[in-house]
Design an enzyme around this catalytic site. Sequence first.
Site, mmCIF file in Angstrom:
data_model
loop_
_atom_site.group_PDB
_atom_site.id
_atom_site.type_symbol
_atom_site.label_atom_id
_atom_site.label_comp_id
_atom_site.label_asym_id
_atom_site.label_seq_id
_atom_site.Cartn_x
_atom_site.Cartn_y
_atom_site.Cartn_z
ATOM 1 C CE1 TYR A 183 8.574 -6.683 1.786
ATOM 2 C CE2 TYR A 183 9.101 -7.129 4.086
ATOM 3 C CZ TYR A 183 8.176 -6.849 3.100
ATOM 4 O OH TYR A 183 6.848 -6.732 3.426
ATOM 5 C CB THR A 210 -1.423 -11.341 1.158
ATOM 6 O OG1 THR A 210 -0.001 -11.414 1.386
ATOM 7 C CG2 THR A 210 -2.099 -10.567 2.290
ATOM 8 C CG ASN A 212 -0.831 -1.971 0.463
ATOM 9 O OD1 ASN A 212 -0.480 -2.637 1.440
ATOM 10 N ND2 ASN A 212 -1.256 -2.541 -0.670
ATOM 11 C CE LYS A 267 7.517 -3.296 3.020
ATOM 12 N NZ LYS A 267 6.345 -2.552 2.495
#
Length: 255
Positions: A158, A193, A92, A162
């Site tokens: 990013y 988050t 994660n 991913k």
Amino acid sequence: MPDKRFEDRVVLVTGGGTGIGQSIALAFAREGALVVVAGRRTQELKQTVVLAREEGGRADACTVDVTDEEQVAGLMGTILDRYGALHVACNNAGVPGSGRMLHEFGAEDWRRVTDTNLQGVWLSMRHQIPVMLKQGSGAVVNVASIAGIVGYLNAAPYTAAKHGVVGLTRTAAIDYGPAGIRVNAVCPGPVLTPMLEQARRDRGPSADEFYLRNIPLGRLARPEEVASAVLWLSSDSASYVTGQALAVDGGWTAQ
């Protein structure tokens, strides 16, 4: 009381100090797992351990930088020395990387994002899977993103990282399925988050409008909703599921 689907199983959660990782670690602990949380921020990891133990769970913390292979190898050695097995690994650990167009990211930014979000997953799997091969079983769940399934505005490094995680997941599922190892990914949309808070700052005042106009359910996800998907993919209930990239996104990628 929660089911004890992971009673006495050893589970590793990287990036387990905050956000999604912390929710995943606590969910595993509630269901009987012995959870090892790993990451760079020692105090945050210790807080996750405290929270797990307050709920009657078992947890331990190991400080590690997943971009450093020596540290990753050392982490696996520590887990084997202390517990003798690794039944589930949830990779994660990640960092944000958005808010600019492709040509505005420099090489240092590119490396920072891809080293953690892609290479860190590969290094982790590289040292987790041999343990599972010796056991003859195991489950790996990589935390990717909807940016691993579709293009994502102003987030080139990013998104590239991913997408790479999803590709690694599918390839590993094919490579190691015959050995009894399942490998899947969860692909969250925007989740409430600390990392999202950073992304909001990077994107500026229009961030929430950008997120919400793309989510048919009309709200951001809660970390525990992602954790539920990770636990299902890790459990015997998903025993015939491998090589999948499960979107947990309120409908974003359905459009």
